[in-house]
Write an enzyme that holds these catalytic residues in place. Structure first.
Site, PDB file in Angstrom:
ATOM      1  N   ASP A 105       7.030  -0.797  -7.562  1.00 11.04           N
ATOM      2  CA  ASP A 105       7.204  -1.509  -6.303  1.00 11.04           C
ATOM      3  C   ASP A 105       6.126  -1.133  -5.283  1.00 11.04           C
ATOM      4  O   ASP A 105       5.745  -1.946  -4.440  1.00 11.04           O
ATOM      5  CB  ASP A 105       8.593  -1.224  -5.725  1.00 11.04           C
ATOM      6  CG  ASP A 105       9.679  -2.015  -6.441  1.00 11.04           C
ATOM      7  OD1 ASP A 105       9.340  -2.845  -7.304  1.00 11.04           O
ATOM      8  OD2 ASP A 105      10.867  -1.797  -6.132  1.00 11.04           O
ATOM      9  N   GLY A 106       5.618   0.105  -5.359  1.00  7.92           N
ATOM     10  CA  GLY A 106       4.550   0.513  -4.449  1.00  7.92           C
ATOM     11  C   GLY A 106       3.300  -0.320  -4.655  1.00  7.92           C
ATOM     12  O   GLY A 106       2.647  -0.744  -3.689  1.00  7.92           O
ATOM     13  N   LYS A 110       1.452  -3.045  -2.009  1.00 12.63           N
ATOM     14  CA  LYS A 110       0.020  -3.053  -1.688  1.00 12.63           C
ATOM     15  C   LYS A 110      -0.582  -4.426  -1.968  1.00 12.63           C
ATOM     16  O   LYS A 110      -1.405  -4.932  -1.192  1.00 12.63           O
ATOM     17  CB  LYS A 110      -0.698  -1.973  -2.493  1.00 12.63           C
ATOM     18  CG  LYS A 110      -0.341  -0.550  -2.075  1.00 12.63           C
ATOM     19  CD  LYS A 110      -1.030   0.479  -2.960  1.00 12.63           C
ATOM     20  CE  LYS A 110      -0.628   1.893  -2.556  1.00 12.63           C
ATOM     21  NZ  LYS A 110      -1.236   2.921  -3.450  1.00 12.63           N
ATOM     22  N   ALA A 220      15.336   0.127  -0.271  1.00 10.26           N
ATOM     23  CA  ALA A 220      14.309   1.161  -0.340  1.00 10.26           C
ATOM     24  C   ALA A 220      14.665   2.320   0.591  1.00 10.26           C
ATOM     25  O   ALA A 220      15.749   2.893   0.491  1.00 10.26           O
ATOM     26  CB  ALA A 220      12.945   0.552  -0.010  1.00 10.26           C
ATOM     27  N   LEU A 223      18.046   2.263   2.483  1.00 11.64           N
ATOM     28  CA  LEU A 223      19.229   2.571   1.672  1.00 11.64           C
ATOM     29  C   LEU A 223      19.401   4.073   1.495  1.00 11.64           C
ATOM     30  O   LEU A 223      20.521   4.592   1.541  1.00 11.64           O
ATOM     31  CB  LEU A 223      19.107   1.888   0.309  1.00 11.64           C
ATOM     32  CG  LEU A 223      20.279   2.090  -0.652  1.00 11.64           C
ATOM     33  CD1 LEU A 223      21.558   1.493  -0.087  1.00 11.64           C
ATOM     34  CD2 LEU A 223      19.964   1.481  -2.011  1.00 11.64           C
TER      35      LEU A 223
END
Length: 323
Positions: A105-106, A110, A220, A223
């Site tokens: 997900d990172g 980006k 993310a 949470l």
């Protein structure tokens, strides 16, 4: 608007296109070459086989492939892969029919930051672990690419938060698909965050920080600090304190049409602002303005994709830890 996007918009008007809570089901056949822009994670050396598979899949379809220059050097020099047929690009100097994010997900975040307002749909190939955004496994990439050429996929519009300081975009990238976090510096005591919503004073968060998240980012950092899970497409933002000093401070959900203004007091006279994880140091007294950005990020999902099923699997709801 790029020609490819004009083509999709035109076809979408004359073919099957079912709006549903920010989603569009696209159904048409593509009879031309597609252009792909690829972003990837240079720290996943063990994924070379999957990378080869994806590139081979695109080559078989004679796709025109562009690739982020940093990822290009990694594949060529670090992994010794044959990438001579790919065209490297830097910054946001690219156009494509689709963007492929190869990582977790990172990496997806980006890529979304680089896509910005271009409106190019993003496909997330999960080469990391959790993967709420990157939910297509490398084993399914061939079927995924086939569905793109067959036009059988779903586009989800995901809201973005813009950040301004003094009326100017925040340095280093002022838009967040996931969240904006206002945080104390590592060696500082808690900070005081004065928050107003649409000009009306809300409260002062005395805490280690505050996370303002989109529905996409609700699973993310928000949470992990006790914030609510918000279904994508819901037109709201969540404000969640990080380690609040007072136990009566609770997350609050507001309409995404609201404008949030934040100012910070800190004993160190500095604090951090992280926009989708990209952090910048700010001086005490800096006025931050957060509002919904004037564009969406388009996320490609497979036809038949079910959010609640994905949520259940990722959160391991119903799983027996004793098994």
């Amino acid at each position: 608007m790029p020609d490819s996007l004009k083509f999709r918009t035109f076809v979408g008007k004359i073919t099957k296109c079912l709006p549903n809570n920010g989603k569009k089901r696209i159904k048409f056949m593509v009879s031309r070459k597609l252009k792909f822009a690829i972003f990837g994670n240079v720290y996943q050396a063990k994924k070379s086989v999957s990378i080869r598979k994806i590139l081979s899949c695109l080559a078989e379809r004679e796709a025109e492939v562009f690739i982020d220059s940093g990822f290009y050097r990694y594949l060529k020099e670090g992994r010794q892969l044959d990438v001579e047929a790919l065209t490297p690009f830097s910054g946001d100097e690219f156009q494509a029919d689709f963007v492929i994010s190869m990582g977790g997900d990172g990496t997806f975040l980006k890529a979304a930051g680089r896509v910005g307002a271009k409106g190019i749909p993003i496909i997330g190939v999960n080469m990391g672990r959790l993967g709420f955004l990157s939910d297509i496994s490398p084993a399914d990439i061939e079927r995924c690419v086939d569905s793109l050429y067959e036009g059988d996929y779903v586009l989800e519009d995901r809201a973005v938060i813009s950040v301004e300081t003094g009326g100017a975009p925040f340095p280093g990238g002022g838009c967040a698909l996931n969240d904006v976090a206002i945080l104390k510096r590592d060696d500082a005591s808690m900070i005081s965050i004065h928050a107003t919503v649409n000009g009306e004073y809300l409260t002062t968060f005395q805490a280690d920080g505050l996370v303002v998240s989109t529905p996409t980012g609700s699973t993310a950092y928000s949470l992990s600090n006790g914030g609510p899970i918000i279904v994508p497409g819901t037109k709201v933002m969540a404000m969640t304190a990080v380690a609040p000093h007072s136990l009566n401070i609770r997350p609050i959900v507001i309409s995404d049409d609201c404008e949030i203004t934040l100012t910070v007091e800190s004993r160190s006279h500095h604090f951090l602002v992280a926009v989708d994880g990209r952090s910048e140091k700010c001086k005490e007294g800096t006025r931050l303005t957060l509002r919904k950005a004037p564009y969406h990020i388009k996320v490609v999902k497979r036809a038949g994709h079910k959010y609640f099923r994905t949520l259940r699997e990722k959160m391991m709801w119903g799983a027996d830890p004793r098994a």
